[in-house]
Design an enzyme around this catalytic site. Structure first.
Site, PDB file in Angstrom:
ATOM      1  CG  ASN A 228      46.133  81.004  -5.139  1.00 47.63           C
ATOM      2  OD1 ASN A 228      45.631  80.863  -4.025  1.00 47.63           O
ATOM      3  ND2 ASN A 228      46.610  82.165  -5.552  1.00 47.63           N
TER       4      ASN A 228
ATOM      5  CE  LYS B 234      43.374  84.529  -8.583  1.00 52.36           C
ATOM      6  NZ  LYS B 234      44.307  85.663  -8.330  1.00 52.36           N
TER       7      LYS B 234
ATOM      8  NE  ARG C 269      48.401  82.737  -1.729  1.00 49.48           N
ATOM      9  CZ  ARG C 269      47.392  83.574  -1.527  1.00 49.48           C
ATOM     10  NH1 ARG C 269      46.200  83.331  -2.027  1.00 49.48           N
ATOM     11  NH2 ARG C 269      47.568  84.652  -0.805  1.00 49.48           N
TER      12      ARG C 269
ATOM     13  CG  HIS D 170      50.548  89.757  -0.337  1.00 50.24           C
ATOM     14  ND1 HIS D 170      50.044  90.957   0.149  1.00 50.24           N
ATOM     15  CD2 HIS D 170      49.482  89.083  -0.817  1.00 50.24           C
ATOM     16  CE1 HIS D 170      48.749  91.001  -0.043  1.00 50.24           C
ATOM     17  NE2 HIS D 170      48.372  89.869  -0.620  1.00 50.24           N
TER      18      HIS D 170
ATOM     19  CG  HIS E  25      51.212  92.223  -3.528  1.00 51.53           C
ATOM     20  ND1 HIS E  25      51.570  91.280  -4.469  1.00 51.53           N
ATOM     21  CD2 HIS E  25      49.872  92.081  -3.363  1.00 51.53           C
ATOM     22  CE1 HIS E  25      50.496  90.618  -4.852  1.00 51.53           C
ATOM     23  NE2 HIS E  25      49.445  91.088  -4.186  1.00 51.53           N
TER      24      HIS E  25
ATOM     25  N   GLY F 235      46.743  95.357  -4.181  1.00 51.40           N
ATOM     26  CA  GLY F 235      45.581  94.792  -4.835  1.00 51.40           C
ATOM     27  C   GLY F 235      44.416  94.872  -3.874  1.00 51.40           C
TER      28      GLY F 235
ATOM     29  N   GLY G 279      43.902  92.805  -1.641  1.00 54.23           N
ATOM     30  CA  GLY G 279      44.740  92.640  -0.463  1.00 54.23           C
ATOM     31  C   GLY G 279      46.044  93.362  -0.745  1.00 54.23           C
TER      32      GLY G 279
ATOM     33  NE  ARG H 297      41.800  91.128   3.433  1.00 54.70           N
ATOM     34  CZ  ARG H 297      42.819  90.472   2.874  1.00 54.70           C
ATOM     35  NH1 ARG H 297      44.029  90.570   3.380  1.00 54.70           N
ATOM     36  NH2 ARG H 297      42.621  89.742   1.803  1.00 54.70           N
TER      37      ARG H 297
ATOM     38  N   GLY I 241      47.765  94.023  -8.739  1.00 50.41           N
ATOM     39  CA  GLY I 241      46.839  94.583  -9.715  1.00 50.41           C
ATOM     40  C   GLY I 241      46.800  96.095  -9.730  1.00 50.41           C
ATOM     41  CB  ILE I 242      46.271  98.658  -7.087  1.00 51.58           C
ATOM     42  CG1 ILE I 242      44.806  98.252  -6.880  1.00 51.58           C
ATOM     43  CG2 ILE I 242      46.423 100.166  -6.936  1.00 51.58           C
ATOM     44  CD1 ILE I 242      44.288  98.530  -5.483  1.00 51.58           C
TER      45      ILE I 242
ATOM     46  CD  GLU J 110      51.390  93.503 -11.693  1.00 50.39           C
ATOM     47  OE1 GLU J 110      50.757  93.205 -12.729  1.00 50.39           O
ATOM     48  OE2 GLU J 110      51.693  92.669 -10.816  1.00 50.39           O
TER      49      GLU J 110
ATOM     50  CD  GLU K 134      51.286  86.134  -5.661  1.00 56.10           C
ATOM     51  OE1 GLU K 134      51.174  86.008  -4.430  1.00 56.10           O
ATOM     52  OE2 GLU K 134      50.384  86.599  -6.390  1.00 56.10           O
TER      53      GLU K 134
END
Length: 421
Positions: free
Chosen positions: A15, A22, A96, A185, A213, A215, A217, A246, A336-337, A339, A394
């Site tokens: 990724n 990653k 990805r 996403h 989703h 995070g 982003g 953003r 991340g946020i 979850e 993912e």
């Protein structure tokens, strides 16, 4: 998730971001990662690579200015070279890819035509697609002859109807230049929708999901009968929800005002919207939700306002997607946020009480660090959607798709990496 019958279960997943890479070695059958890592600060003065293998964590410093190619070289020569048993099981390399435009509605095996199509979409994802192309080139050199597969963020959203993806601009801009909503996403939204269906005990094509989703982003998707029918991100990843840096949705007239009245150049506008806005811009403190939550409890007004706007905008999107879907079986928080932040989830659900949403405080507080399950209150008298927290994966989706595609092609099942590329 279904097993994928291939002659080698391990897929090297890459990724590539604009300044990061990653990587993970994933078992396509069960999603287990025997290796995971991150190359960070690429192209900068102090790039590094960190990884975890056999339960042990490691890190190393790369040469100044090192980029994606050097990270892949490091993975091959310094990590995988001593793991012969794993190398023999590598069936494919899965990438990805953020933007595939209208050219791809599913994952594909990479060839010259696919590379050319990814290149054609660079203007739609200038920070991401060039990095993906670098990763593909580096992997080709490091693993000659090993099949590679591209998994597109945009592919899942290619099922949107025209009334959802066409902008109210002159239609010729779509016909001649492809200006439309694409969404991002998609790999994450696809995973959590499949997982939600499993938790609900229904076939994937028989459930309606609102997937958030969240995070650095962030995007939200309306998924009907397992297919995306609307999503918040648009031509680029800038539209939609408030994000880390953003801005999300704004009045387009602001861009004219910035350029004409305030004399901003295009680069300054781009940096403002993508790198200096969102949670960071509002709070004037941080783009990290954890830092903002802590600061908010200590009375930082900028942090409080940033979180309030974030939750308000998200709640508005969720409410609007109730009008998009004929019914909603579940609202899913992921990323991340999504979850890990009980505060964000509770705040959003409280704003949606008019739709019958009620949060179970104890269940909500317990959903962190990979936990999965329902957080809605059982005291509600009216039938309301389930509210689920589902950790996204993912990498597993990428590994599954890669294994399935090369398995159908009858491609080689093991990799023979070349060091020192």
């Amino acid at each position: 998730m279904p097993d994928t019958p291939v002659n080698g279960s391990q897929v090297l997943v890459l990724n590539c971001g604009s300044s990061s890479l990653k990587f993970a070695l994933i078992n396509s059958r069960n999603g287990d990662a025997s290796l995971s890592g991150l190359g960070d600060a690429l192209g900068q003065s102090a790039p590094s690579v960190s990884w975890k293998i056999a339960g042990e964590k490691h890190n190393a410093t790369l040469s100044e200015g090192a980029k994606h190619t050097e990270v892949i070289e490091f993975v091959v020569t310094n990590i995988l070279s001593g793991q012969g048993s794993l190398l023999k099981q590598i069936a494919a390399i899965g990438h990805r890819v953020v933007h595939g435009g209208e050219k791809f509605s599913h994952s594909v095996r990479i060839n010259d035509q696919v590379i050319s199509a990814i290149q054609d979409c660079v203007a739609l994802a200038p920070l991401h697609n060039p990095a993906h192309l670098q990763g593909i080139e580096a992997a080709t050199k490091a693993f000659p002859g090993v099949p590679q597969v591209a998994v597109f963020d945009t592919a899942f959203h290619q099922t949107m109807p025209r009334h959802a993806y066409i902008y109210a601009l002159p239609y010729t801009l779509y016909e001649e230049h492809g200006i439309r909503r694409y969404g991002m996403h998609g790999t994450s939204h696809r995973f959590v929708s499949e997982r939600a269906a499993l938790l609900l005990g229904k076939p994937t094509d028989d459930v309606n999901i609102i997937s958030a989703h969240l995070g650095n982003g962030a995007s939200i998707a309306a998924i009907q009968a397992g297919k995306s029918v609307d999503t918040s991100m648009g031509l680029t990843p800038l539209e939609g929800l408030v994000m880390g840096t953003r801005c999300g949705d704004i009045d387009p007239g602001i861009l004219l005002h910035l350029g004409v009245r305030l004399d901003y150049c295009m680069k300054e506008i781009n940096d403002l919207l993508n790198k200096k806005s969102g949670l960071l811009g509002i709070s004037q403190l941080s783009n990290d939700c954890r830092a903002l939550e802590q600061a908010a409890t200590e009375g930082h007004q900028g942090a409080q306002l940033a979180l309030e706007i974030f939750c308000y905008r998200l709640a508005k999107y969720i409410a609007s997607y109730h009008g998009v879907l004929s019914q909603v079986d579940a609202l899913v928080f992921t990323g991340g946020i999504g979850e890990n932040s009980a505060f964000i989830r509770e705040n959003v659900l409280n704003r949606l009480s008019g739709l019958g949403y009620q949060v179970c405080e104890s269940s909500n507080l317990g959903m962190r660090f990979g936990a999965e399950g329902a957080i809605e209150s059982s005291s509600s008298q009216a039938p309301t959607p389930k509210v689920l927290v589902i950790p996204t994966n993912e990498e597993w989706v990428i590994a599954r798709d890669a294994a399935e595609i090369i398995g159908k092609d009858g491609s080689p099942a093991s990799a023979q990496p070349q060091g020192g590329t």
